[in-house]
Each structure stands twice: as structure tokens, then as C-alpha cells.
Design an enzyme around this catalytic site. Structure first.
Site, short mmCIF file in Angstrom:
data_model
loop_
_atom_site.label_atom_id
_atom_site.label_comp_id
_atom_site.label_asym_id
_atom_site.label_seq_id
_atom_site.Cartn_x
_atom_site.Cartn_y
_atom_site.Cartn_z
N TYR A 128 0.91 -1.24 -0.06
CA TYR A 128 -0.14 -0.20 0.08
C TYR A 128 0.98 1.30 -0.62
CZ TYR A 128 -3.64 3.89 1.38
OH TYR A 128 -4.42 4.56 1.58
N GLY A 185 -1.80 8.75 4.53
CA GLY A 185 -2.99 8.46 5.37
C GLY A 185 -2.01 7.27 6.08
N TYR A 245 -8.66 16.70 2.76
CA TYR A 245 -9.40 16.68 1.63
C TYR A 245 -10.83 16.99 1.02
CZ TYR A 245 -6.29 11.92 0.57
OH TYR A 245 -5.10 11.28 0.19
N ARG A 254 -5.52 1.49 -7.77
CA ARG A 254 -4.11 0.75 -7.71
C ARG A 254 -4.13 -0.71 -7.50
NH1 ARG A 254 -4.58 5.71 -2.45
NH2 ARG A 254 -4.18 6.65 -4.29
N HIS A 259 0.25 13.03 -6.43
CA HIS A 259 0.51 11.79 -5.92
C HIS A 259 1.63 10.94 -5.46
CE1 HIS A 259 -3.82 12.34 -2.35
NE2 HIS A 259 -2.85 10.98 -2.13
C1 FMN Z 1 0.68 5.31 1.45
C2 FMN Z 1 0.79 6.66 1.02
C3 FMN Z 1 -0.57 7.36 1.68
C4 FMN Z 1 -0.59 8.44 1.28
N1 FMN Z 1 -1.43 9.56 2.38
C5 FMN Z 1 -2.05 10.72 1.63
C6 FMN Z 1 -2.77 11.30 2.48
O1 FMN Z 1 -3.50 11.08 2.86
N2 FMN Z 1 -3.33 13.56 1.92
C7 FMN Z 1 -2.21 13.80 0.88
O2 FMN Z 1 -2.54 14.79 0.64
N3 FMN Z 1 -1.52 12.25 0.60
C8 FMN Z 1 -0.81 12.04 0.69
N4 FMN Z 1 -0.13 10.82 -0.16
C9 FMN Z 1 0.91 11.95 -0.94
C10 FMN Z 1 1.90 12.20 -0.09
O3 FMN Z 1 1.35 13.25 0.49
C11 FMN Z 1 2.79 12.76 -1.40
O4 FMN Z 1 1.97 13.22 -2.36
C12 FMN Z 1 3.62 11.41 -1.72
O5 FMN Z 1 3.84 10.10 -1.07
C13 FMN Z 1 5.29 11.98 -2.77
O6 FMN Z 1 5.91 10.93 -3.45
P1 FMN Z 1 7.19 10.27 -2.65
O7 FMN Z 1 6.57 9.11 -1.81
O8 FMN Z 1 7.53 9.23 -3.97
O9 FMN Z 1 7.60 10.95 -2.16
C14 FMN Z 1 -0.10 9.17 0.58
C15 FMN Z 1 1.26 9.08 -0.06
C16 FMN Z 1 1.38 7.55 -0.10
C17 FMN Z 1 2.64 6.77 -0.11
#
Ligand code: FMN
Length: 377
Positions: free
Chosen positions: A24, A79, A129, A164, A275
């Protein structure tokens, strides 16, 4: 195992976590092309080596919204971070505060805002969100404000959840998911003991605080799924700009025209982001679009960027491409999963050292000097 980089933390996390949680975190949308492009395009950015420029006194500090921070890094909203380590968001915010950088708490964190804010020695940033349930949005914004959050990071690239594929294979979703998750937890006793047993409640703290009843992991998908709002448009958001008294950062901008719209909307900042490749597979990488977005809005609002950042050199590259600040997502959660707060602190120290070294080797004394002139073409 020896740990000297985020890649090592990733491998250690892979061994420790039940597969449904590892995948995940690690996975992205569709065929994961954008996920890979985030990493590959960033790593392909070449820097100019400069010599004999007297870079001894280095200033790694940055100022965002009038506040000083020790590094150009913020911990991205992730998250369910509390499923990766015992009370994970609390451990992460402590690490961030120790390094004088912001921790951005996700709407869908395990720990509620109050639990995290109580452990933070600096104001937290809160991510929200766009959800159909506007009462929830109002309520959680009010709580964040009352708990001292200074900055609202408003994520707009998830009007629907991305597809996903890995989650179905890993047991995160799909047939027999609950049974497979229990089985996987039993086969990963270090995680099961530390987080599965002692990390409870496994709740979505901000949501249960609003709904008044405990919501477990299974409820996560259901509540969110029913609450995404694909009909949302800029004009529907004005009430948020009017209501939120702090700084407002729009997260999920990948196009210069959207960056201009965010500016016109009255945002104080944007996060150039796809994201982490978890939404539109086939979208451009953050590194690819960042220069054109910087050209459109640099100096008019604060530009953060994320996606594929695994080293301090990657942070440096994002700054050279035009960012004022950089968010790290997966990298910090790999470290959190492996060693908790100490792991995140260690990762930040590794990144700081990378940045320091790069400053000397590119001949700059302050991060304010890092920009496109450092790109080797
Ligand atoms: C497991 C997971 C959960 C995430 N949950 C959120 C979230 O709740 N809100 C949000 O704005 N972005 C969320 N993101 C996106 C991250 O904030 C971020 O944009 C992203 O992880 C950046 O890429 P990187 O993992 O390659 O550094 C999530 C990313 C991952 C991997």
C-alpha cells in the site's frame, strides 16, 4: 542490516511489514509508470559541479510564510501512517520537531489531531481532502485551528481514488482481504506485537472524533469512497479560503494553468505533486513539470514539490528545478516503519548531510542560491 539510505530503509520495511501494508505504501496507480517516472526523471537531473568557491559557512535554513525552518524539507501527509509504527503520526511529528521542519498530518491519520498536536513542539500543518461531507470539513478545520495548526494543505488531486492494482494482490483490498491481513500479521510478529497489539486503537482518529464512534480500517475505504467529490470545482472552494484564517497550500498541482488558477484563487502556496504516482498513471512526473510551473508562478506564491524524493540530492534537485520546499512521503514512512521516530530522525540526518555536501560541491553558501543556474544542460 546496514542502513545508510532510504533505499535501505525501504528494504528493512519490506521485511518487517505485513505485505498488504508494504505494498500500500510502496505502490502506485495502474502500471505505476508515473510512480517510476517520479524517481527516474528526478534522478536524471544533472547538477553543475563547481570548485574553489569558498563554501564553508553553509546556511541550510529556509523561510516559508514568515517562519524559519532548519531544512527545505517537510514530512508529506501520508494516510494510515499510524499503521506503520506504533502511534506512527506521533513518532513522526516528534522527529519533525526535533529537526525543525513541518509535519503535515493527513486527514486520514490513525492518531487524531489532538494526540499529535499534544506531542508537537511546533505548530502542525494539517492536510484536508475535498469531501462531500462539508460538515466534516468545517469541523476538522475548526479543530485544527483550535489546536494551533498554522497551515492547511488542501489536496485536490483525489476527486476519485486512483486504481491501485497492487492492493488487490497484497490483500489490502479484494476477496478475502480481512483474512489475508490477519494471516500476514501473524507471519510478521515484530509488526504484529509493536503496532498490531500496542499501537491500538487502529482508528481514523479525525473521522471518529467527528462521527462519534470508532471507525476501523475496514471503514476507511467505505467512508472515503462514499465521500470523494468528483464534482468539485474552484468556485466551490471559496468558502474554505474565506473560512480558514491561516495559510492555505493547494496540493496536487501538475500543470502551469492550474498553478495560475491556484494563485488567482488566493492560495499562499502549492505542492507540485501527482500524489506520488498514486492517482493518474501516465501523468508527467513532478520533476518534469516543475520548471514550467516555476516559470508561471515563482515568487508569487510558495512552491513545494514532491514525488520520487529519496535522497538529499533529490531534495537539492527539486530546489534547482524551481521548488522553494520539498515534501518527502514514502522515504520517511519506510524509516518510520523500520525504526520509528529514531528512523525518521536518522533519515533526515542522512538527507541533511547530502544537502550540505552538495552545497559545497556546487559552490553555494545558502539554499537561496539554489536554482536553475545549477542545472547542467
Ligand atoms: C501510503 C501513502 C498515503 C498517502 N496519503 C496521503 C494523504 O492522506 N493525503 C495527501 O494529500 N497525500 C497523501 N499521499 C501522497 C503524499 O503526500 C505525497 O504526495 C507522495 O507520497 C510523494 O511522493 P513520494 O512518496 O515519492 O515522496 C500518500 C502517499 C502514500 C505513499
Amino acid at each position: 542490516m546496514i542502513i545508510s539510505s532510504a533505499t535501505d530503509f525501504r528494504e528493512a520495511a519490506r521485511r518487517k511489514l505485513p505485505p498488504f501494508l508494504f505494498h500500500y505504501l510502496d505502490g502506485g496507480a495502474g502500471a505505476e509508470q508515473t510512480l517510476r517516472a517520479n524517481v527516474d526523471d528526478l534522478q536524471a537531473v544533472k547538477l553543475r559541479q563547481r570548485v574553489l568557491r569558498g563554501s564553508e559557512q553553509l546556511d541550510l535554513g529556509v523561510q516559508w510564510f514568515g517562519e524559519d525552518y532548519a531544512l527545505p524539507i517537510a514530512l508529506a501527509p501520508v494516510g494510515l501512517a499510524g499503521m506503520y509504527a506504533r502511534r506512527g503520526e506521533v513518532q513522526a511529528v516528534r522527529a519533525a520537531c526535533r529537526h525543525h521542519i513541518p509535519f503535515i498530518q493527513s486527514t486520514v491519520s490513525v492518531c487524531p489531531l489532538a494526540e499529535v498536536a499534544a506531542q508537537a513542539s511546533k505548530p502542525i500543518w494539517f492536510q484536508l481532502y475535498v469531501l462531500k461531507d462539508r460538515d466534516f470539513m468545517r469541523d476538522v478545520m475548526r479543530r485544527a485551528w483550535e489546536l494551533g495548526a498554522t497551515t492547511l494543505v488542501f489536496t485536490v488531486d483525489m476527486p476519485v481514488p486512483g486504481n491501485r492494482y497492487r492492493d488487490a494482490h497484497s490483500g489490502m483490498s479484494g476477496a478475502n482481504g480481512p483474512m489475508r491481513r490477519v494471516l500476514q500479521a501473524m507471519l510478521h510478529p515484530r509488526w504484529a506485537w509493536d503496532v498490531g497489539v500496542f499501537g491500538r486503537p487502529h482508528d481514523l482518529g479525525n473521522i471518529s472524533a467527528f462521527r462519534g464512534n470508532a471507525t476501523g480500517l475496514a471503514d476507511y475505504i467505505g467512508w472515503l469512497g462514499a465521500n470523494f467529490d468528483p464534482g468539485i470545482a474552484w468556485q466551490d472552494l471559496q468558502w474554505i479560503r474565506d473560512e480558514w484564517k491561516g495559510r492555505l497550500v493547494i496540493k496536487g498541482i501538475l500543470d502551469p494553468d492550474d498553478a495560475r488558477d491556484a494563485l488567482a484563487f488566493g492560495a499562499d502556496g502549492i505542492v507540485v505533486s501527482n500524489h506520488g504516482g498514486r492517482q493518474l498513471d501516465g501523468a508527467l512526473s513532478s520533476a518534469a513539470v516543475l520548471p514550467s510551473i516555476a516559470e508561471a508562478v515563482k515568487g508569487k506564491l510558495t512552491i513545494f514539490a514532491d514525488g520520487g524524493v529519496r535522497t538529499g540530492t533529490d531534495v537539492f534537485r527539486m530546489l534547482a528545478l524551481g521548488a522553494d520546499g520539498v515534501l518527502i512521503g514514502r522515504a520517511f514512512v519506510y524509516a518510520l516503519a523500520t525504526q520509528g521516530q529514531a528512523g525518521v530522525e536518522r533519515l533526515l540526518a542522512i538527507m541533511e548531510k547530502d544537502i550540505r555536501t552538495n552545497m559545497v560541491l556546487t559552490g553555494v553558501k545558502s539554499l537561496r542560491e539554489v536554482g536553475p543556474q545549477l542545472l547542467a544542460r
